[in-house]
Design an enzyme around this catalytic site. Structure first.
Site, PDB file in Angstrom:
ATOM      1  N   CYS A 163       0.867  -1.257  -0.124  1.00 45.91           N
ATOM      2  CA  CYS A 163      -0.080   0.034   0.028  1.00 45.91           C
ATOM      3  C   CYS A 163       0.715   1.379  -0.014  1.00 45.91           C
ATOM      4  O   CYS A 163       0.306   2.350  -0.146  1.00 45.91           O
ATOM      5  CB  CYS A 163      -0.974   0.038   1.304  1.00 45.91           C
ATOM      6  SG  CYS A 163      -1.943  -1.489   1.455  1.00 45.91           S
ATOM      7  N   HIS A 303      -2.690   7.465   6.735  1.00 43.44           N
ATOM      8  CA  HIS A 303      -3.101   6.039   6.204  1.00 43.44           C
ATOM      9  C   HIS A 303      -4.516   5.618   6.470  1.00 43.44           C
ATOM     10  O   HIS A 303      -5.293   5.125   5.634  1.00 43.44           O
ATOM     11  CB  HIS A 303      -1.899   5.085   6.626  1.00 43.44           C
ATOM     12  CG  HIS A 303      -2.005   3.983   5.971  1.00 43.44           C
ATOM     13  ND1 HIS A 303      -1.806   3.592   4.578  1.00 43.44           N
ATOM     14  CD2 HIS A 303      -2.162   2.248   6.290  1.00 43.44           C
ATOM     15  CE1 HIS A 303      -2.038   2.421   4.103  1.00 43.44           C
ATOM     16  NE2 HIS A 303      -2.146   1.586   5.392  1.00 43.44           N
ATOM     17  N   GLU A 314      -1.115   4.851  14.482  1.00 47.55           N
ATOM     18  CA  GLU A 314      -1.058   6.103  13.824  1.00 47.55           C
ATOM     19  C   GLU A 314      -0.978   7.471  14.292  1.00 47.55           C
ATOM     20  O   GLU A 314       0.021   8.078  14.357  1.00 47.55           O
ATOM     21  CB  GLU A 314      -1.703   6.133  12.169  1.00 47.55           C
ATOM     22  CG  GLU A 314      -1.002   7.286  11.267  1.00 47.55           C
ATOM     23  CD  GLU A 314      -1.806   7.113   9.990  1.00 47.55           C
ATOM     24  OE1 GLU A 314      -1.136   8.022   9.203  1.00 47.55           O
ATOM     25  OE2 GLU A 314      -2.478   6.582   9.643  1.00 47.55           O
ATOM     26  N   LYS A 335      -9.560   7.554   2.825  1.00 47.74           N
ATOM     27  CA  LYS A 335      -9.869   6.160   2.705  1.00 47.74           C
ATOM     28  C   LYS A 335     -11.327   5.972   3.117  1.00 47.74           C
ATOM     29  O   LYS A 335     -11.968   5.025   2.703  1.00 47.74           O
ATOM     30  CB  LYS A 335      -9.077   5.258   3.322  1.00 47.74           C
ATOM     31  CG  LYS A 335      -7.754   5.173   2.492  1.00 47.74           C
ATOM     32  CD  LYS A 335      -6.983   4.086   3.237  1.00 47.74           C
ATOM     33  CE  LYS A 335      -5.435   4.070   2.668  1.00 47.74           C
ATOM     34  NZ  LYS A 335      -4.589   5.054   3.039  1.00 47.74           N
ATOM     35  N   HIS A 340      -9.758   1.601   0.252  1.00 48.15           N
ATOM     36  CA  HIS A 340      -8.325   1.418   0.240  1.00 48.15           C
ATOM     37  C   HIS A 340      -7.870   0.968  -1.107  1.00 48.15           C
ATOM     38  O   HIS A 340      -8.074  -0.024  -1.615  1.00 48.15           O
ATOM     39  CB  HIS A 340      -7.763   0.455   1.555  1.00 48.15           C
ATOM     40  CG  HIS A 340      -6.334   0.417   1.530  1.00 48.15           C
ATOM     41  ND1 HIS A 340      -5.762   1.029   0.670  1.00 48.15           N
ATOM     42  CD2 HIS A 340      -5.598  -0.095   2.512  1.00 48.15           C
ATOM     43  CE1 HIS A 340      -4.236   0.861   1.274  1.00 48.15           C
ATOM     44  NE2 HIS A 340      -4.318   0.219   2.415  1.00 48.15           N
ATOM     45  N   PHE A 400       1.694  -3.472   3.823  1.00 49.86           N
ATOM     46  CA  PHE A 400       2.120  -4.884   4.348  1.00 49.86           C
ATOM     47  C   PHE A 400       3.619  -5.117   4.369  1.00 49.86           C
ATOM     48  O   PHE A 400       4.122  -4.702   3.319  1.00 49.86           O
ATOM     49  CB  PHE A 400       1.226  -6.172   3.714  1.00 49.86           C
ATOM     50  CG  PHE A 400      -0.351  -6.320   4.110  1.00 49.86           C
ATOM     51  CD1 PHE A 400      -0.687  -5.550   5.039  1.00 49.86           C
ATOM     52  CD2 PHE A 400      -1.025  -6.894   3.384  1.00 49.86           C
ATOM     53  CE1 PHE A 400      -2.004  -5.562   5.537  1.00 49.86           C
ATOM     54  CE2 PHE A 400      -2.111  -7.112   3.778  1.00 49.86           C
ATOM     55  CZ  PHE A 400      -2.901  -6.279   4.706  1.00 49.86           C
TER      56      PHE A 400
END
Length: 412
Positions: A163, A303, A314, A335, A340, A400
């Site tokens: 991502c 994010h 975060e 998002k 996403h 990831f």
């Protein structure tokens, strides 16, 4: 070494809120959700039966009809966003030096639809794949084909960091220009994983929301009842140039790319560092790279995926990086509206940040209903956009594998 300055002169996007920059920004500032029941395939047997799909996309606007079948949807999305960005930039392909123009593109997965279709049709008794299988599937093909389309002979490669892919692509392209190795780059990212393989794969990881009764409110970053992210698809493209090169040709300039940071969590295959260690580092290093202090930043496009772990980590990282200034920041997760977009997220969210700078509007984090006591209270711009003079914006993307990338964008 004195770095050259890098500016953004063209933008383009295909995403769940619209197939142009104008429709995308209109959706963002009005808090529109792109989520709906999946139409591309029968999802009735899946735990998650909704997604943020691209709507009304006609690839034949950008590619000849006979050529469409040769490309995976992730490449078609890329072609479309890049065509918009190139037109927006006003670059003269005949007059420019294409030896000093490159393409660095991001993709987290690549041609997943192609892989799924070929696997479905594979007969072990007659083992034969389509001659288009490999070139349609590989994650670098979109970037390669973009360079072929425009004749750009400079650096050309693809960043594949889940991502964070598109953000890494933007940072790498920026650095090549900073070091004087190129004048112009097409950069960004694309992804097309809304298919049975993508949805089922993320379902098996328990990563996706399963709020099938109410898709539009399923993406709930920082909300107590968040239950996973909503998968999306699409593409974002930016044309970036060396500042003097852009001035010389009289280009309109949206913003300056001031700096970027890259780090690793070095923690877990899919889970974030619960204390936000890598996220703290990447923001600090982005500020250092931009020659800025924490107090210089006005807005962070976070994010913020709507996952139980990520949405806690975060904000902790933001507080560690920004200290007392964290409470003065405007923060939002777009998002909540786009879903996403995986490998395309960094590009689309960088574009959202550029629009925020230019229009002086913080897009909201929609679908907030209940505060989560585990999340540090900050200004998340819940549910309604707000006006604010923004001089510096930061865009965070984490992937990831623990890949982290942060881009800093500022007004000239």
């Amino acid at each position: 070494m004195e770095f050259k300055r890098v500016v953004v002169t063209g933008l383009g996007t295909i995403n769940p809120l619209g197939n142009s920059i104008e429709t995308f920004w209109d959706g963002l500032q009005n808090g529109v959700s792109g989520a709906a029941p999946i139409k591309r395939f029968d999802a009735s047997g899946h735990k998650t039966q909704f997604a943020c799909e691209v709507k009304g996309f006609d690839p034949e606007i950008y590619v000849e009809k006979k050529e469409v079948r040769k490309h995976d949807p992730y490449t078609l999305f890329a072609f479309a966003a890049v065509a918009q960005a190139m037109e927006d930039s006003g670059l003269n392909l005949e007059a420019m030096n294409k030896d000093r123009a490159g393409v660095i593109w991001g993709a987290g997965i690549g041609g997943l639809q192609t892989f799924y279709e070929e696997a479905q049709s594979f007969d072990p008794e007659k083992p034969r794949f389509s001659p288009f299988f490999i070139p349609k599937m590989i994650a670098n093909i979109a970037g390669g084909l973009i360079s072929i389309r425009y004749g750009f002979r400079g650096p050309n490669f693809t960043t594949v960091t889940a991502c964070a892919s598109a953000s890494h692509a933007i940072i790498e392209a920026m650095n090549y220009i900073r070091m004087g190795k190129a004048d112009v780059f097409i950069t960004g990212g694309s992804e097309a994983a809304v298919n049975p393989a993508g949805v089922s794969g993320f379902n098996s990881m328990r990563a996706l929301s399963t709020r099938n009764d109410d898709p539009k409110t399923a993406s709930r970053p920082f909300d107590l009842d968040r239950d996973g992210f909503v998968i999306g698809e699409g593409s974002g493209a930016l044309i970036i140039e060396e500042y003097e090169h852009a001035l010389k040709r009289g280009a309109k300039i949206y913003a300056e790319l001031a700096g970027g940071g890259m780090s690793a969590d070095a923690y877990h295959m899919t889970a974030p560092d619960p204390e936000g260690g890598g996220a703290t580092l990447v923001m600090k290093w982005a500020l250092e790279d931009a020659g800025m202090n924490p107090e210089d930043v006005d807005y962070i496009n976070v994010h913020g995926t709507s996952t139980p772990l990520g949405d806690v980590a975060e904000p902790q990282a933001i507080v560690r990086c920004f200290g007392d200034h964290a409470k003065k920041l405007s923060i939002s997760s777009t998002k909540s509206m786009t879903g996403h977009l995986l490998g395309a997220a960094g590009a689309v969210e960088a574009i959202a940040s550029i629009c925020a700078l230019n229009y002086g509007i913080i897009p909201p984090t929609i679908n907030h209903f209940t505060d989560d006591p585990a999340i540090i209270p900050l200004d998340y711009t819940f549910n309604v956009a707000k006006k604010r003079d923004i001089k510096v914006a930061m865009s965070n993307t984490f992937g990831f594998g623990g890949h982290n990338a942060t881009v800093i964008i500022k007004k000239l």
